[in-house]
Design an enzyme around this catalytic site. Structure first.
Site, PDB file in Angstrom:
ATOM      1  N   CYS A 126      -5.762  -3.050   2.013  1.00 33.15           N
ATOM      2  CA  CYS A 126      -5.347  -3.281   3.604  1.00 33.15           C
ATOM      3  C   CYS A 126      -6.753  -3.360   4.240  1.00 33.15           C
ATOM      4  O   CYS A 126      -7.350  -4.340   4.278  1.00 33.15           O
ATOM      5  CB  CYS A 126      -4.582  -1.724   3.886  1.00 33.15           C
ATOM      6  SG  CYS A 126      -3.796  -2.190   5.570  1.00 33.15           S
ATOM      7  N   GLU A 181       0.890  -1.076   0.022  1.00 33.70           N
ATOM      8  CA  GLU A 181       0.123   0.010   0.068  1.00 33.70           C
ATOM      9  C   GLU A 181       0.860   1.152  -0.029  1.00 33.70           C
ATOM     10  O   GLU A 181       1.682   1.381   0.761  1.00 33.70           O
ATOM     11  CB  GLU A 181      -0.880   0.009   1.396  1.00 33.70           C
ATOM     12  CG  GLU A 181      -1.682   0.993   1.335  1.00 33.70           C
ATOM     13  CD  GLU A 181      -2.624   1.034   2.865  1.00 33.70           C
ATOM     14  OE1 GLU A 181      -3.673   1.979   2.962  1.00 33.70           O
ATOM     15  OE2 GLU A 181      -2.314   0.164   3.618  1.00 33.70           O
ATOM     16  N   TYR A 225      -8.646   5.090  13.302  1.00 32.25           N
ATOM     17  CA  TYR A 225      -8.601   4.653  14.750  1.00 32.25           C
ATOM     18  C   TYR A 225      -7.037   4.538  14.965  1.00 32.25           C
ATOM     19  O   TYR A 225      -6.257   4.276  13.981  1.00 32.25           O
ATOM     20  CB  TYR A 225      -9.287   3.427  15.020  1.00 32.25           C
ATOM     21  CG  TYR A 225      -9.089   2.336  14.227  1.00 32.25           C
ATOM     22  CD1 TYR A 225      -7.928   1.297  14.290  1.00 32.25           C
ATOM     23  CD2 TYR A 225      -9.868   2.014  12.855  1.00 32.25           C
ATOM     24  CE1 TYR A 225      -7.763   0.393  13.592  1.00 32.25           C
ATOM     25  CE2 TYR A 225      -9.685   1.155  12.076  1.00 32.25           C
ATOM     26  CZ  TYR A 225      -8.573   0.085  12.360  1.00 32.25           C
ATOM     27  OH  TYR A 225      -8.185  -0.866  11.475  1.00 32.25           O
ATOM     28  N   LYS A 238      -9.246   2.569  -2.515  1.00 32.74           N
ATOM     29  CA  LYS A 238      -9.642   1.994  -1.173  1.00 32.74           C
ATOM     30  C   LYS A 238     -10.751   2.372  -0.596  1.00 32.74           C
ATOM     31  O   LYS A 238     -11.162   3.487  -0.682  1.00 32.74           O
ATOM     32  CB  LYS A 238      -8.447   2.331  -0.125  1.00 32.74           C
ATOM     33  CG  LYS A 238      -8.520   1.631   1.161  1.00 32.74           C
ATOM     34  CD  LYS A 238      -7.065   1.969   2.019  1.00 32.74           C
ATOM     35  CE  LYS A 238      -7.158   1.370   3.382  1.00 32.74           C
ATOM     36  NZ  LYS A 238      -5.940   1.726   4.234  1.00 32.74           N
ATOM     37  N   SER A 294      18.604   2.019  30.401  1.00 25.62           N
ATOM     38  CA  SER A 294      19.584   2.269  29.558  1.00 25.62           C
ATOM     39  C   SER A 294      20.518   1.225  28.856  1.00 25.62           C
ATOM     40  O   SER A 294      21.132   1.223  27.685  1.00 25.62           O
ATOM     41  CB  SER A 294      20.511   3.330  30.047  1.00 25.62           C
ATOM     42  OG  SER A 294      21.412   2.631  31.167  1.00 25.62           O
ATOM     43  N   ILE A 321      18.545  -0.823  34.175  1.00 23.18           N
ATOM     44  CA  ILE A 321      18.150  -1.863  32.984  1.00 23.18           C
ATOM     45  C   ILE A 321      17.633  -0.922  32.046  1.00 23.18           C
ATOM     46  O   ILE A 321      17.665  -1.522  30.828  1.00 23.18           O
ATOM     47  CB  ILE A 321      17.258  -2.816  33.750  1.00 23.18           C
ATOM     48  CG1 ILE A 321      16.813  -3.933  32.618  1.00 23.18           C
ATOM     49  CG2 ILE A 321      15.747  -2.043  34.023  1.00 23.18           C
ATOM     50  CD1 ILE A 321      15.933  -4.857  33.312  1.00 23.18           C
TER      51      ILE A 321
END
Length: 558
Positions: A163, A43, A129, A123, A305, A303
């Protein structure tokens, strides 16, 4: 009669019309050489997805049309190959400019063969959304009065869909009513966890309901905050997947229809591997497509980084990644020891810049203004802002992009500092909840990774994963001093933010009332911070960014 179809899973860049056309042509040449009679490209492949407000510019739509005709001329050198090209098409008779009241374009596809345009399709179902905003730009092909498009290749009648069309009944039914024997769906469907399997299930339902084989050609690669995960596929008339392209990577999937589809069937990675590959792809393409020479990361010994550093090295290679440790008076020795250890394991450039002298100077300068007031988060935030300033200075001097290291849990609750740890150009784990950060770190350490010294083993020091998270901005600080436990916080976040659950529903689910009040209040209060945060990679169906549009000035409380 047998028909060989090629699904062109390509990685395009928004606005790079000539470059995207060259990718389509290369896929067409490869398909032709391998005996394909039909090539499907994704697409809006000619212009890239999503082009957003470029679609409001008449010059952009005109340039897309010009590029299509140039491509058609080049494709004439591949006799007998039919190529479906996705592109936007200007809608005739619509006034353009600031006063326009109608969508100016159609999300379209052109069918090319032997240098000729055989037909166009627009389309019919426009998603509006999550990250999609297509009704802002496009008119439905149905509203524009354009009929379904069915074209013939090697004696087989192909019905074209774009799609979202394939997620609704009417477009596919209209194609079958027009004589389609095969459904060809071209797609640009952004990744989020679980989406790959969901697509296959829904397309299988459509194929089974109509009794027609369905071909699904999908985009791959990163575009700003979204990642397209590829995994193009073909399902038979019973709804079973019979061929699949690799996850994320560019590929040309050959599918033989005889009469049902068959072809190579790549395995889907496990869920954590999908997330990892999406994050790596997002970093690689954002840095590469925007021309940055490399990245710089503030490495704290924590944790978050550590995870960002591991992702960046997988995406770019160690030579394009720089880590900077900036200890403060409250940084534990194990933090810089673990940071140095990890940098050595990965082989990245590692520097240490102590911020204690700068912090002292700031405190001295502000002391006359703060007379009579005790230390609080102001002094904590100063440390983060000193670090942000240093990282941005390195970015300015060397051109590397600062990757921020904040996670979704922190972004939700505002447990981050504007112009401090939020300073940077790209937020790699912005949509990764803290509990998922731990899961990904453990997953990565289970993979056989080659380290800089030639050995194979974990790249994240185990102590980084095991120790309690801390911002280390005051003595003995722990994240859970300021937040509910992450397991609780993230569960509330998943229900309230990602699923729009009400407070009443959360309480009915058994969540602690105080925790619900605290988390939902923090989400509301910190919208102003999120508006100023850099974009980051989307891996859930509801991320902070394009998916989340709440007013900052807002007195509604659930």
């Amino acid at each position: 009669m047998s028909l060989r179809v090629a699904l062109g899973q390509i990685n395009v860049t928004v606005g790079d019309l000539a470059g995207n056309a060259a990718r389509i042509l290369a896929a067409a040449q490869q398909a032709h050489a391998q005996g394909a009679q039909l090539l499907l490209t994704p697409e809006l492949a000619l212009c890239g997805y999503p082009p957003e407000d470029l679609l409001l510019r008449p010059a952009f739509l005109a340039a897309c049309e010009t590029q299509l005709h140039s491509l058609a001329t080049e494709l004439a050198a591949l006799p007998g190959l039919t190529v479906v090209v996705g592109l936007p098409m200007a809608r005739e008779g619509v006034a353009r400019g600031r006063s326009q009241q109608q969508a100016p374009a159609l999300n379209a596809a052109a069918v090319l063969r032997d240098g000729q345009l055989l037909g166009r399709y627009a389309k019919r179902e426009l998603p509006n959304y999550q990250v999609f905003d297509e009704r802002r730009y496009f008119c439905s092909g149905r509203e524009a009065g354009l009929a379904p498009l069915v074209f013939e290749v090697a004696g087989r009648r192909i019905g074209l869909l774009i799609c979202e069309d394939a997620w609704f009944d009417e477009p596919a039914e209209a194609a079958k009513a027009a004589g389609a024997e095969v459904l060809a769906v071209i797609n640009a469907s952004p990744f989020h966890m679980g989406k790959t399997a969901e697509r296959e299930a829904r397309m299988g339902d459509t194929a089974r309901r109509l009794g027609l084989p369905l071909l699904y050609a999908h985009l791959c690669g990163g575009q700003d905050e979204v990642v397209f995960d590829g995994a193009s596929f073909a399902v038979d008339g019973a709804g079973q997947v019979q061929a699949r392209a690799p996850f994320v990577e560019e590929a040309l999937l050959l599918v033989d229809l005889d009469p049902q589809p068959r072809g190579a069937l790549a395995a889907l990675p496990e869920p954590l591997a999908q997330v990892w590959q999406a994050l790596v792809t997002g970093v690689r393409d954002y840095i590469g497509k925007n021309g940055f020479p490399g990245v710089v990361i503030g490495l704290s010994g924590g944790i978050d980084s550590a995870l960002v550093l591991a992702i960046a090295v997988d995406a770019l290679g160690a030579e394009r990644v720089r880590a900077v440790m900036m200890p403060s008076p409250y940084t534990a020795d194990i933090s810089w020891i673990d940071a140095r250890d990890m940098a050595e394991r990965l082989g990245v450039r590692y520097d240490e810049i102590a911020i204690a002298p700068l912090f002292e100077q700031f405190n001295t300068a502000l002391q006359p203004q703060f007379v009579g007031r005790t230390a609080d988060t102001t002094e904590e935030n100063l440390q983060a802002r000193i670090r942000g300033t240093l990282l941005m200075a390195l970015s300015n001097k060397f051109g590397s992009l600062v990757l921020t290291t904040g996670n979704k849990s922190e972004m939700a609750t505002g447990y981050c500092t504007l112009y401090g740890d939020m300073a940077g150009g790209f937020a790699v784990i912005k949509d990764v909840a803290k509990t998922l950060v731990f899961e990904l770190a453990r997953w990565k350490n289970r993979q056989p990774s080659r380290r800089a010294d030639g050995s194979v083993g974990p790249v994240i020091p185990e102590r980084i994963i095991e120790r309690p998270p801390s911002a280390e901005l005051r003595p003995d600080q722990k994240d859970e001093d300021s937040l509910p436990p992450y397991a609780v916080l993230d569960a509330i976040l998943a229900c309230y933010m990602e699923e729009d659950a009400s407070v009443e529903q959360l309480l009915a689910e058994g969540f602690d009332a105080a925790a619900v009040e605290r988390v939902t209040r923090l989400i509301k209060l910190n919208e102003y911070k999120r508006r100023q945060a850099p974009i980051g990679i989307r891996i859930t169906h509801r991320s902070f960014g394009r998916d989340w549009r709440y007013p900052i000035t807002n007195r509604f409380r659930a």
